[in-house]
Each structure stands twice: as C-alpha cells, then as structure tokens.
Design an enzyme around this catalytic site. Structure first.
Site, PDB file in Angstrom:
ATOM      1  N   VAL A  27       0.859  -1.185   0.000  1.00 26.92           N
ATOM      2  CA  VAL A  27       0.000   0.000   0.000  1.00 26.92           C
ATOM      3  C   VAL A  27       0.898   1.238   0.000  1.00 26.92           C
ATOM      4  CG1 VAL A  27      -1.762   1.294   1.274  1.00 26.92           C
ATOM      5  CG2 VAL A  27      -1.791  -1.205   1.318  1.00 26.92           C
ATOM      6  N   PHE A  28       0.589   2.197  -0.865  1.00 25.07           N
ATOM      7  CA  PHE A  28       1.363   3.431  -0.938  1.00 25.07           C
ATOM      8  C   PHE A  28       0.614   4.545  -0.231  1.00 25.07           C
ATOM      9  CE2 PHE A  28       2.573   7.401  -3.301  1.00 25.07           C
ATOM     10  CZ  PHE A  28       3.919   7.423  -2.937  1.00 25.07           C
ATOM     11  N   TYR A  32       0.674   8.656   0.563  1.00 25.20           N
ATOM     12  CA  TYR A  32       1.253   9.934   0.123  1.00 25.20           C
ATOM     13  C   TYR A  32       0.707  11.103   0.939  1.00 25.20           C
ATOM     14  CZ  TYR A  32      -3.177  10.085  -2.401  1.00 25.20           C
ATOM     15  OH  TYR A  32      -4.519  10.065  -2.716  1.00 25.20           O
ATOM     16  N   GLY A  33      -0.208  10.817   1.867  1.00 28.35           N
ATOM     17  CA  GLY A  33      -0.780  11.831   2.753  1.00 28.35           C
ATOM     18  C   GLY A  33      -0.571  11.394   4.191  1.00 28.35           C
ATOM     19  N   SER A  34      -1.658  11.322   4.959  1.00 32.20           N
ATOM     20  CA  SER A  34      -1.537  10.987   6.385  1.00 32.20           C
ATOM     21  C   SER A  34      -1.030   9.568   6.626  1.00 32.20           C
ATOM     22  CB  SER A  34      -2.873  11.192   7.100  1.00 32.20           C
ATOM     23  OG  SER A  34      -3.865  10.349   6.544  1.00 32.20           O
ATOM     24  N   GLU A  78     -10.435   5.798   3.967  1.00 32.93           N
ATOM     25  CA  GLU A  78     -10.326   6.437   2.649  1.00 32.93           C
ATOM     26  C   GLU A  78     -11.667   6.453   1.906  1.00 32.93           C
ATOM     27  OE1 GLU A  78      -7.480   7.859   2.132  1.00 32.93           O
ATOM     28  OE2 GLU A  78      -6.285   6.815   3.623  1.00 32.93           O
TER      29      GLU A  78
END
Length: 193
Positions: free
Chosen positions: A5-6, A8-10, A86
């Site tokens: 899992v990538f 890029y935020g929290s 999400e």
C-alpha cells in the site's frame, strides 16, 4: 503473496494497521495536490478541510511510503481499515513504486493506493484547484474529528522533509498557513491590549 500500500498523505505518519516493512520511495506520473475536501476527518460538511489527492502529471513524481503486508489477517485488517479511512477517495490504483531515482525498473509493482478523483459524480467532496492563499485560508478555518486541518498539513510537510522531499505545493501552502496564523495571533494580541 504480500500486499503493498502506498501512502502519500496521512498514511506516511499515521498508519493504523500492521505491516512488515515500510519503504520510502516514489511513484511516477502523479503529483500530490490539496484538492480533496475532508468532511469526516479534517473538516465538517459545513466547513470542509482540504487533504491531498493525486492527479496525473506527466514527468512528475510523488514521494511517500509503501507498506508491505504479508499475513492474511493483517491484509484483511488493512483493507477494512483503509476502506473506512479512505471512503471519500473514490478510486483505487495499482502502480509501480521506485526507491532509486536512477532506476528504470520499479522496486515493487502493483502497489495499491487510493485517489480522490476530480469526477463530481463519484466524488462529491472534490474541491479542485484554488490559489495557495484560498487553500491556506480554508485549511486555517477547518477542523474535524481528527483535529485541525493545519495539523494534517504540518505533519505532512514534516514527514516529507524528514525523508528529503521538498514538495513545493505542500511547503507553499504550509508557509501561507503560518503567515495567516501569525497575522491572526497579532490581531488577537492587539485587540486584547
């Protein structure tokens, strides 16, 4: 087979699920933008915050962290956690993840990530582009169940700088938020004296 899992935020600083390994790196062809409205974490329906999403951008890269999850139970828990966390992000994508800027082959392929698309039919919270000033004003004013929107911004900026990523979009907004907050504090001090 491991799931990746990538974030890029929290997800970079607040994971919320078990993982076996965390690798700093980047994906290609996307840029991080504060275009997603947050009405459930960093804002409310009446006063949405702004969080990051990705938008396609030729030639750009987006730094973040990839999490390797091997155990079946951990994979299931991670998916359940992410589907709730999400839920305002309407698309999933599977991308190549790189750790070396000079590499032509990815470190890992098929890394999953969540994107809040610009499609208002499937993503009612999409706010879209705005000036740095307008985005910053909105972030200063917004607060939700997960805390003030500015905390999200500052934690993201700090986490990115910790692994040497100077994301201009994030830094410019953070600097503008600091300027606005400083101005508000000065006005507050003046009105008390």
């Amino acid at each position: 087979m491991a799931m990746w899992v990538f974030g890029y935020g929290s997800l970079i600083w607040k994971v919320g699920f078990n993982y076996d390994d965390r690798v700093v790196g980047f994906i290609k062809g996307y840029r991080r933008v504060f275009y997603q409205g947050s009405t459930d974490h960093r804002g409310t329906p009446e006063n949405p915050g702004r969080t990051v999403t990705l938008e396609p951008a030729d030639g750009e890269i987006c730094w973040g962290a990839a999490y390797k999850i091997s155990k079946e139970e951990d994979k299931e828990n991670a998916i359940n956690h992410l589907e709730v966390r999400e839920k305002q992000y309407d698309q999933k994508a599977y991308v190549d993840f790189f750790t070396d800027p000079t590499a032509t082959t990815p470190a890992v392929s098929g890394v999953m990530l969540y994107i809040a698309s610009a499609d208002k039919n499937t993503n009612q919270n999409y706010l879209g582009p705005a000036s740095i000033e307008d985005i910053a004003k909105q972030i200063v004013q917004a607060e939700g169940p997960s805390g003030p929107n500015r905390d999200y911004l500052f934690q993201l900026e700090k986490a990115l700088l910790e692994f040497g990523c100077k994301d201009e979009h994030v830094i410019n907004i953070a600097n503008e938020v600091r300027r606005i907050v400083s101005e508000l504090e000065q006005l507050s001090t003046q009105s008390k004296s």
